[in-house]
Design a protein around this motif. Structure first.
Motif, short mmCIF file in Angstrom:
data_model
loop_
_atom_site.label_atom_id
_atom_site.label_comp_id
_atom_site.label_asym_id
_atom_site.label_seq_id
_atom_site.Cartn_x
_atom_site.Cartn_y
_atom_site.Cartn_z
N SER A 227 45.78 60.65 12.31
CA SER A 227 45.70 61.25 11.18
C SER A 227 44.99 60.49 9.91
N ILE A 228 44.25 61.19 9.03
CA ILE A 228 44.20 60.34 7.72
C ILE A 228 44.71 61.48 6.48
N PHE A 229 45.61 61.16 5.79
CA PHE A 229 45.69 62.43 4.89
C PHE A 229 44.71 62.90 3.36
N GLY A 230 44.24 62.24 3.37
CA GLY A 230 42.65 62.67 3.09
C GLY A 230 41.35 62.14 2.64
N ASP A 231 40.58 62.62 3.51
CA ASP A 231 38.67 62.20 3.57
C ASP A 231 37.87 63.58 3.35
N ASN A 232 36.60 62.75 2.58
CA ASN A 232 35.47 63.86 2.74
C ASN A 232 35.24 64.15 3.69
N PRO A 233 34.19 65.06 4.11
CA PRO A 233 33.36 65.67 4.53
C PRO A 233 32.43 65.17 5.81
N THR A 234 31.57 63.99 4.97
CA THR A 234 30.86 62.91 5.31
C THR A 234 31.41 61.50 5.91
N ARG A 235 32.54 61.05 4.94
CA ARG A 235 33.31 60.58 6.37
C ARG A 235 33.99 60.91 7.69
N PHE A 236 34.64 62.30 6.95
CA PHE A 236 35.27 62.48 8.68
C PHE A 236 34.17 62.53 9.51
N ASN A 237 33.14 63.17 9.30
CA ASN A 237 31.96 63.42 10.24
C ASN A 237 31.40 62.33 11.16
N ASP B 174 43.35 46.95 6.87
CA ASP B 174 42.13 47.20 7.46
C ASP B 174 41.58 49.29 6.42
N THR B 175 40.91 49.45 7.55
CA THR B 175 40.35 50.31 6.77
C THR B 175 40.97 52.14 6.71
N MET B 176 40.36 53.01 6.35
CA MET B 176 41.74 54.15 6.55
C MET B 176 40.66 54.77 8.16
N GLN B 177 39.55 54.74 8.13
CA GLN B 177 39.32 55.58 9.78
C GLN B 177 39.59 54.75 11.17
N ASP B 178 39.08 52.88 10.93
CA ASP B 178 39.68 52.08 11.43
C ASP B 178 40.41 52.49 13.16
N PRO B 179 42.32 52.84 12.52
CA PRO B 179 42.56 53.24 12.86
C PRO B 179 42.81 54.41 14.16
N LEU B 180 41.99 55.28 12.99
CA LEU B 180 41.58 56.59 13.99
C LEU B 180 41.34 57.08 14.57
#
Length: 532
Positions: free
Chosen positions: A315-325, A302-308
């Motif tokens: 949570s995600i241990f680390g992601d950048n501000p744009t992907r967070f948005n 899976d991608t890191m974002q889909d489960p969230l």
């Protein structure tokens, strides 16, 4: 025969005709480029899209008499509506450049091996994504890409003007340009991402460092036992190890277990096998024992974002501000009662580095059959608003709308066939044409805060040459996957014994030679760059 003199009325009429012709020539935009382009100070570009489809293009003089299909390679997964979007793009490209384009995707599964194969197989590729994390510098140094210095003025002169000279200089390897950098300034440093609604519900600490993040995951595990405390996948090197080292102020995603701290960039040491390394691995073992890291993590694709965004992870241990948005947009569309929180690592480390020009780019591989046409098309992607917004946001009215100047996705991230930037076209972002969701105002606030603590990236101009240790490099990669990945995922019961085994196998593969040669190159780089 004597010519008749013109009457005063005829003279006035002729003058008006000439003036109209001149005005038409100045404002008609009949060139083939994506507008008049920008100078390095960022002046606006514009284009009406007309061109001479067969023969030479009006402004560049490249030959477009033969119809071609460009092969473009992207990282990641293709959006569902890619064919619909590309059908619209190809209508314009065929009329204006006598060209069609096929976008190919690697998927995120083992993308690095696929990328390496693409550039080593001799397969015909006209454009390919580049970045520091795809080893742009090393591939350029090895001759995988064509130098663009002489091609740009002919095939994409307006694009050459649009990109500031400082950025062209920033992507040079051995004095030559091998990629086209993005001009969009952003921060891609990581930060903690979490379900803020759950944090409030269970009165959990705000994740700001490793200790508070672990306490948050403890609370999720206790109160939401069916939810994964953190989203993870098989790429534990990038999604666990490099996140950890960033929090510990190490420069970049350093290879071969090399260690360089930001505050002391001239001192190189071996991170692998050190007490610092052992501490990282024991933390990951503790996380695995607590159930934060799934036992099958090395098989999760899976991608890191889909489960969230789907509610499977907290949570995600680390992601950048744009992907967070982007995750915020997805959550707001499908679960408006949820809330996400974010703490940039800069608050913990005390500094943040804005993206280096190398971070997002596109190169023309040496296997390209159509390098000039590829650059002319890429100029369209960047400078022509029609191409740019189609490929960044999809079809207006189908995939998105613009309300009060803000981007708004139609439907949800699951139902929408082309969410914002779904093509992963980060490299051809044009700040003049970018559309943002209203929630991105929060990201701009994050960027403004990071601007206050920004420091330059010290690593990304370094171009490694692994010619002398290519065999050892390949052997070391296999040892890393077999023996280190399970340690990084907390799956080895005896960390001390497992680390000793890995170090033994790594040395047998040629670790010491690789580290010595890499260190020589790094020391030469920092010396020549005046880094202290």
């Amino acid at each position: 025969m004597k010519k008749k003199s013109l009457s005063k009325g005829s003279l006035m009429m002729l003058t008006l005709v000439l003036i109209m012709a001149l005005l038409s020539g100045c404002g008609g935009g009949n060139g083939n480029n994506a507008g008049s382009g920008n100078d390095s100070s960022g002046g606006k570009s514009g284009n009406d899209g007309s061109s001479n489809a067969a023969g030479q293009t009006a402004d560049t003089g490249i030959d477009t008499s033969k119809r071609v299909e460009l092969q473009v390679y992207m990282l990641g997964d293709a959006p569902k509506d890619l064919d619909k979007v590309m059908a619209e793009v190809n209508k314009m490209a065929q009329a204006e450049l006598n060209t069609t384009v096929k976008f190919n995707y690697t998927s995120w599964t083992d993308w690095d091996q696929k990328y390496k194969l693409l550039l080593s197989s001799g397969q015909a590729i006209d454009l390919i994504f580049t970045a520091d994390w795809t080893s742009y510098q090393s591939y350029a140094k090895k001759g995988a890409f064509l130098a663009l210095d002489d091609l740009l003025p002919k095939a994409a002169p307006e694009l050459q003007k649009f990109v500031p000279q400082s950025m062209w200089d920033g992507v040079k390897v051995d004095g030559k340009i091998y990629t086209i950098p993005s001009t969009y300034k952003e921060y891609v440093t990581n930060g903690f991402v979490w379900r803020e609604d759950l944090r409030k519900k269970y009165d959990l600490p705000v994740p700001k460092d490793l200790e508070s993040f672990e306490a948050y995951m403890d609370g999720i595990k206790q109160n939401e036992p069916d939810m994964m405390p953190v989203s993870l996948n098989s790429d534990v090197k990038n999604n666990l190890h490099y996140i950890y080292t960033e929090l510990n102020k190490m420069i970049g995603a350093l290879p071969y277990g090399m260690g360089v701290k930001y505050e002391n960039p001239t001192e190189v040491y071996s991170f692998w096998g050190s007490e610092e390394h052992k501490e990282e691995l024991k933390i990951m073992k503790r996380w695995a024992d607590k159930g934060f890291i799934p036992k099958n993590v090395l098989n999760i694709k899976d991608t890191m974002q889909d489960p969230l965004t789907s509610g499977k992870a907290a949570s995600i241990f680390g992601d950048n501000p744009t992907r967070f948005n982007e995750s915020v947009i997805a959550v707001q569309a499908s679960h408006p009662d949820w809330e996400l929180g974010y703490t940039p690592f800069g608050e913990t480390t005390g500094y943040a580095t804005p993206v280096h020009p190398i971070h997002n780019g596109f190169a023309v591989p040496k296997s390209s059959k159509n390098p000039e046409r590829a650059l002319a098309f890429y100029e369209k992607l960047v400078l022509d608003q029609r191409y740019n917004q189609l490929t960044e946001y999809g079809i207006e009215g189908t995939n998105y709308t613009v309300e009060d100047g803000y981007y708004k996705m139609i439907g949800t991230s699951q139902s929408n066939g082309f969410p914002r930037e779904a093509m992963n076209g980060w490299a051809w972002r044009n700040p003049e044409y970018m559309l943002f969701d209203k929630s991105f105002d929060g990201v701009k606030e994050i960027f403004a805060e990071l601007d206050k603590i920004q420091k330059p990236d010290l690593f990304l101009s370094f171009a490694e040459d692994y010619t002398s240790y290519q065999a050892e490099k390949a052997a070391l990669e296999q040892v890393e996957k077999q023996y280190l990945y399970p340690l990084q995922a907390g799956l080895v019961d005896d960390v001390d014994k497992g680390l000793a085994t890995f170090m033994e196998k790594a040395k047998q593969a040629g670790l010491e030679k690789v580290q010595q040669e890499w260190t020589k190159q790094w020391e030469q780089y920092v010396s020549e760059s005046g880094i202290k």
